[in-house]
Scaffold this active site. Structure first.
Site, mmCIF file in Angstrom:
data_model
loop_
_atom_site.group_PDB
_atom_site.id
_atom_site.type_symbol
_atom_site.label_atom_id
_atom_site.label_comp_id
_atom_site.label_asym_id
_atom_site.label_seq_id
_atom_site.Cartn_x
_atom_site.Cartn_y
_atom_site.Cartn_z
ATOM 1 N N HIS A 194 0.835 -1.217 0.000
ATOM 2 C CA HIS A 194 0.000 0.000 0.000
ATOM 3 C C HIS A 194 0.864 1.260 0.000
ATOM 4 O O HIS A 194 0.425 2.311 0.460
ATOM 5 C CB HIS A 194 -0.949 0.042 1.209
ATOM 6 C CG HIS A 194 -1.699 -1.232 1.434
ATOM 7 N ND1 HIS A 194 -2.943 -1.485 0.901
ATOM 8 C CD2 HIS A 194 -1.352 -2.359 2.124
ATOM 9 C CE1 HIS A 194 -3.350 -2.704 1.260
ATOM 10 N NE2 HIS A 194 -2.392 -3.252 2.002
ATOM 11 N N SER A 197 15.338 22.607 -14.966
ATOM 12 C CA SER A 197 14.180 23.456 -15.256
ATOM 13 C C SER A 197 14.670 24.788 -15.803
ATOM 14 O O SER A 197 15.731 25.273 -15.402
ATOM 15 C CB SER A 197 13.381 23.668 -13.974
ATOM 16 O OG SER A 197 12.628 24.866 -14.053
ATOM 17 N N LYS A 252 16.294 22.528 -9.753
ATOM 18 C CA LYS A 252 15.605 21.291 -10.141
ATOM 19 C C LYS A 252 16.480 20.285 -10.873
ATOM 20 O O LYS A 252 17.354 20.641 -11.653
ATOM 21 C CB LYS A 252 14.425 21.635 -11.050
ATOM 22 C CG LYS A 252 13.300 22.354 -10.319
ATOM 23 C CD LYS A 252 12.398 21.393 -9.601
ATOM 24 C CE LYS A 252 11.394 20.827 -10.583
ATOM 25 N NZ LYS A 252 10.486 19.911 -9.905
ATOM 26 N N GLU A 309 9.994 9.376 -16.516
ATOM 27 C CA GLU A 309 8.620 9.816 -16.742
ATOM 28 C C GLU A 309 8.180 9.555 -18.180
ATOM 29 O O GLU A 309 7.050 9.150 -18.440
ATOM 30 C CB GLU A 309 8.489 11.311 -16.437
ATOM 31 C CG GLU A 309 8.667 11.642 -14.963
ATOM 32 C CD GLU A 309 8.819 13.143 -14.775
ATOM 33 O OE1 GLU A 309 7.824 13.863 -14.876
ATOM 34 O OE2 GLU A 309 9.957 13.588 -14.538
#
Ligand code: ARG
Length: 472
Positions: free
Chosen positions: A160, A281, A287, A294
């Site tokens: 979970h 970024s 970043k 992704e």
């Protein structure tokens, strides 16, 4: 004289094909990828025609030499494509006839584009499956290398997405190894499904010529011929098997990438992506984004789309060939090239990432994951399990209030909770001991994982051997 007399079916037609329809009906932009398979298939076919006395030897030799020249033109980028060609089959035949003259027209004796395209697609699918298996094996090698290099590193295991029990990082990564092992089995199945020859089935009903289908099959490296000519020209199950195998493999990559995204976040901090596999970024200087992971996760969607697309194309088609089936290749080619790219991206990403062992260990100490082991200790020393559960529950509460982990409790703390805690009680919560106690076959204990690593290496060498002994 119709303006469009060069069409293969020119005799029957007085008018020429509408210019838009020419473009609409063309599959050349997609099926030109199969040019090599098309020429291989034609060479095998014409050799058989000569062996069976269907065309004279000299004609067959001229055709074969012409095909070799067209092959060289294509391989070296000299081939001039003509938008009027409906597909790669017509394009190659046109180029052949331009080279060898009217005798080139004998190549299509006892053959239809229906059995020709099915043959090409099968040869091409076999090669794609083999290349994909090679890509999966490379990713497995990356996983094995990290599992080896960081053997013994303890991390939290989750259910979970809540901390559950500590596990070895190697154990966690090997779970992916076995997922990819099943992908190899699925890809091998897809290759086997493609590995039967449709050639000699002609348009749908077979041919009046005395063809030798087995000779062609053998020449092309197919392990058998398809027993029914109608099925031979209308079956695309082998392509579905391939896109399905690609879809499941993408699902596995997507799960791996999801974990890598989580692990590289500041909240987890379990890994650091190599600069080569992350981006920054344009506005936030601090970043470092796991874009590659992704993107792999995102590309899974298009591969599932390719699967559903082909299932839908095939649904409700009457026997035998229908032009709908020309829509079969684009999605399959997209699925396999997408998977090939994603496998390469993941193999590189896994091989180059930095494991932050300390953060994993700290994570494994949190969440009171040794609580079950502590209760088991009491139960093994005669305390009824229900009572042990209660005692350990109180200890967890105490730790939570005082901001400690179970590992930070002293022997006195334990003894105060229950006199059944003996001198060896601290080992019940020691992280390495908690892990190594799970020594059941397939469990996360150090010895069990060592045995699993051996099994995985055996499986990898079986795959490597198979790849080495399998022809494209
Ligand atoms: N371009 C066609 C395809 O990919 C080749 C087969 C054409 N056969 C036909 N009867 N129109 O399906």
């Amino acid at each position: 004289m119709p303006e469009d007399a060069k069409k293969a079916w020119g005799g029957r037609f007085e008018g020429s094909l509408d210019a838009f329809v020419t473009r609409f009906g063309s599959s050349l932009p997609v099926d030109r990828a199969m040019w090599e398979s098309d020429i291989r298939g034609s060479i095998a076919h014409v050799r058989m025609l000569a062996a069976q006395g269907i065309v004279p030897d000299a004609d067959a030799r001229a055709i074969e030499a012409g095909l070799a020249a067209v092959h060289a033109d294509l391989a070296e980028g000299r081939f001039v494509f003509d938008d009027a060609d409906e597909d790669i089959h017509m394009a190659i035949e046109r180029a052949l006839t331009a080279r060898v003259g009217a005798v080139g027209g004998k190549l299509h004796t006892a053959r239809s584009r229906n059995d020709q395209v099915a043959t090409d697609a099968r040869l091409h699918a076999k090669a794609l499956a083999l290349d994909l298996i090679t890509g999966v094996a490379a990713l497995q090698d990356s996983l094995l290398a990290v599992s080896d290099d960081h053997f013994g590193v303890v991390m939290p295991g989750y259910t979970h997405l809540q901390k559950a029990q500590p596990v070895l990082l190697s154990h966690h990564l090997l779970a992916y190894f076995w997922m990819f092992e099943r992908d190899i089995a699925r890809l091998r199945h897809a290759r086997d499904a493609a590995d039967v020859s449709p050639l000699g089935s002609a348009a749908l009903a077979g041919t009046t010529f005395a063809v030798d289908r087995r000779m062609v099959a053998e020449e092309l490296g197919f392990s058998d011929v398809i027993p029914n000519s109608l099925d031979a020209v209308s079956d695309r199950d082998f392509l579905l098997d391939l896109v399905y195998a690609c879809s499941v493999a993408m699902m596995h990559l997507s799960r791996l990438c999801e974990e890598l995204v989580l692990w590289s976040s500041d909240e987890f901090g379990f890994i650091v992506m190599d600069d080569g596999y992350a981006t920054g970024s344009s506005i936030m200087p601090q970043k470092k984004n796991p874009d590659v992971a992704e993107l792999v996760r995102g590309k899974t969607g298009r591969v599932y789309g390719d699967l559903v697309g082909l299932l839908t194309v095939m649904k409700g088609l009457p026997l035998a060939y229908n032009k709908d089936m020309q829509e079969d290749k684009e999605g399959v080619f997209d699925a396999s090239s997408t998977l090939a790219d994603c496998l390469a991206a993941c193999a590189g990403m896994v091989a180059t990432l930095t494991v932050v062992e300390d953060r994993m260990r700290v994570g494994a100490g949190g969440g009171f994951m040794a609580a079950t082991d502590l209760a088991d200790y009491l139960a093994a020393n005669g305390v009824p399990f229900r009572e042990a559960h209660e005692i350990v529950g109180r200890l967890v509460l105490e730790c939570e209030r005082s901001g400690r982990t179970l590992q930070e409790l002293s022997l006195e703390n334990l003894h105060a909770a229950s006199p059944a805690f003996g001198a060896d009680a601290l080992s019940a919560v020691d992280l390495d001991a908690v892990v190594s106690r799970r020594g059941s076959e397939g469990g996360t204990g150090h010895e069990a994982v060592r045995a699993q690593l051996l099994l995985a290496r055996d499986a990898a060498s079986v795959t490597a051997q198979w790849i080495g002994s399998t022809k494209r």
